[in-house]
Write a protein that holds these residues in place. Sequence first.
Motif, mmCIF file in Angstrom:
data_model
loop_
_atom_site.group_PDB
_atom_site.id
_atom_site.type_symbol
_atom_site.label_atom_id
_atom_site.label_comp_id
_atom_site.label_asym_id
_atom_site.label_seq_id
_atom_site.Cartn_x
_atom_site.Cartn_y
_atom_site.Cartn_z
ATOM 1 N N UNK A 131 18.278 -22.296 -25.468
ATOM 2 C CA UNK A 131 18.245 -21.856 -24.068
ATOM 3 C C UNK A 131 18.326 -23.089 -23.180
ATOM 4 N N UNK A 132 19.324 -23.135 -22.306
ATOM 5 C CA UNK A 132 19.452 -24.264 -21.391
ATOM 6 C C UNK A 132 19.052 -23.821 -19.984
ATOM 7 N N UNK A 133 18.383 -24.726 -19.280
ATOM 8 C CA UNK A 133 17.849 -24.427 -17.949
ATOM 9 C C UNK A 133 18.272 -25.553 -17.012
ATOM 10 N N UNK A 134 18.986 -25.199 -15.968
ATOM 11 C CA UNK A 134 19.498 -26.188 -15.033
ATOM 12 C C UNK A 134 19.270 -25.729 -13.597
ATOM 13 N N UNK A 135 19.462 -26.654 -12.676
ATOM 14 C CA UNK A 135 19.323 -26.344 -11.253
ATOM 15 C C UNK A 135 20.570 -26.792 -10.510
ATOM 16 N N UNK A 136 20.859 -26.109 -9.430
ATOM 17 C CA UNK A 136 21.911 -26.532 -8.513
ATOM 18 C C UNK A 136 21.258 -26.826 -7.175
ATOM 19 N N UNK A 137 21.479 -28.038 -6.691
ATOM 20 C CA UNK A 137 20.906 -28.468 -5.409
ATOM 21 C C UNK A 137 22.020 -28.483 -4.368
ATOM 22 N N UNK A 138 22.169 -27.368 -3.692
ATOM 23 C CA UNK A 138 23.202 -27.267 -2.667
ATOM 24 C C UNK A 138 22.787 -28.015 -1.400
ATOM 25 N N UNK A 139 23.759 -28.622 -0.764
ATOM 26 C CA UNK A 139 23.582 -29.140 0.578
ATOM 27 C C UNK A 139 23.887 -28.043 1.579
ATOM 28 N N UNK A 160 26.452 -21.381 -16.072
ATOM 29 C CA UNK A 160 26.262 -20.128 -16.815
ATOM 30 C C UNK A 160 27.232 -20.004 -17.981
ATOM 31 N N UNK A 161 28.197 -20.885 -18.034
ATOM 32 C CA UNK A 161 29.316 -20.725 -18.959
ATOM 33 C C UNK A 161 28.895 -20.910 -20.413
ATOM 34 N N UNK A 162 29.673 -20.332 -21.297
ATOM 35 C CA UNK A 162 29.441 -20.491 -22.730
ATOM 36 C C UNK A 162 29.504 -21.956 -23.138
ATOM 37 N N UNK A 163 30.307 -22.739 -22.466
ATOM 38 C CA UNK A 163 30.489 -24.139 -22.832
ATOM 39 C C UNK A 163 29.445 -25.074 -22.226
ATOM 40 N N UNK A 164 28.440 -24.514 -21.573
ATOM 41 C CA UNK A 164 27.407 -25.350 -20.932
ATOM 42 C C UNK A 164 26.183 -25.547 -21.819
ATOM 43 N N UNK A 165 26.326 -25.336 -23.110
ATOM 44 C CA UNK A 165 25.177 -25.339 -23.999
ATOM 45 C C UNK A 165 24.553 -26.692 -24.258
ATOM 46 N N UNK A 166 25.230 -27.780 -23.885
ATOM 47 C CA UNK A 166 24.655 -29.100 -24.098
ATOM 48 C C UNK A 166 24.229 -29.743 -22.781
ATOM 49 N N UNK A 167 24.223 -28.953 -21.738
ATOM 50 C CA UNK A 167 23.754 -29.411 -20.429
ATOM 51 C C UNK A 167 22.440 -28.709 -20.130
ATOM 52 N N UNK A 168 21.367 -29.456 -20.089
ATOM 53 C CA UNK A 168 20.082 -28.837 -19.774
ATOM 54 C C UNK A 168 19.194 -29.844 -19.055
ATOM 55 N N UNK A 169 18.358 -29.331 -18.164
ATOM 56 C CA UNK A 169 17.506 -30.184 -17.351
ATOM 57 C C UNK A 169 18.252 -30.925 -16.266
ATOM 58 N N UNK A 170 19.494 -30.526 -16.018
ATOM 59 C CA UNK A 170 20.315 -31.210 -15.028
ATOM 60 C C UNK A 170 20.107 -30.614 -13.643
ATOM 61 N N UNK A 171 20.317 -31.449 -12.644
ATOM 62 C CA UNK A 171 20.350 -30.990 -11.259
ATOM 63 C C UNK A 171 21.742 -31.309 -10.738
#
Length: 256
Positions: free
Chosen positions: A183-191, A236-247
Amino acid sequence: MSETSAAPRQHLGRIAWVTAAGSGICAETARRLAARGCRVVLIDRDEQAVRAVARELPDGLGVPVCADVTDTGAMVRLVAESAAELPDVLVNGVGGDTRSIPVAELTETDLWRSLSANLLGTFTLTRLCTPAMADRGHGRVVNLASIAGRTYTHFSNAAYVAAKAAVIGFTKQCAYELAPRGVVVNAVAHGPIATERVAAAWDGMEPARREAITGRTPAARLGTVAEAAAAVVHLCDEDAGYTTGAVLDVNGGLHI
């Protein structure tokens, strides 16, 4: 077509829950996830708005749910009632605060209001939905933070900044704990993004203040809702499985 040049994989058969889906960035995120084949549960306390967005989605892919994510009891019931169809993808989008209040004029009520609006629902749905993701060995959680939680805000106040910084901290700890279970968990910090709410605040500003903000932004403009949602969908993509804890910063260079 080679692996490196392939288009993003489709989410056929995946279930996505998107909160604040009645408008703005999250409504567009829901549209894009449905276009990729997700069955999208759209959660918003504005029943009319969320039903309208659901009607835009392909037949059978939009499920409107009128609920307030800050009502913990309601979220517990929703998850219990949905035990057989808990999400593979969770987008926690509820939040925001366009009240510009100097710190000396803020009260503890303002702080709790901002924490409730921006952190509580994210906390609740993440803790309730990720156990099923972990059992399946696959999950995507994307929390909407803000440039405010990374630095400071032109549009809001210190209580909001504190709440969004808390979202980022929560995201990182969840990422650390859940990565071994797929399970990967990430954040998006919009301006500054030209949602209806921000556009209204923008229109109420003095021209000199608007020019000061765009003058400090290398892109020299507000971001679009489409640009903002595209960043969320990427995580959310299937290919985002190695990106986690990112902002992921989406701010036109305002914060680098």
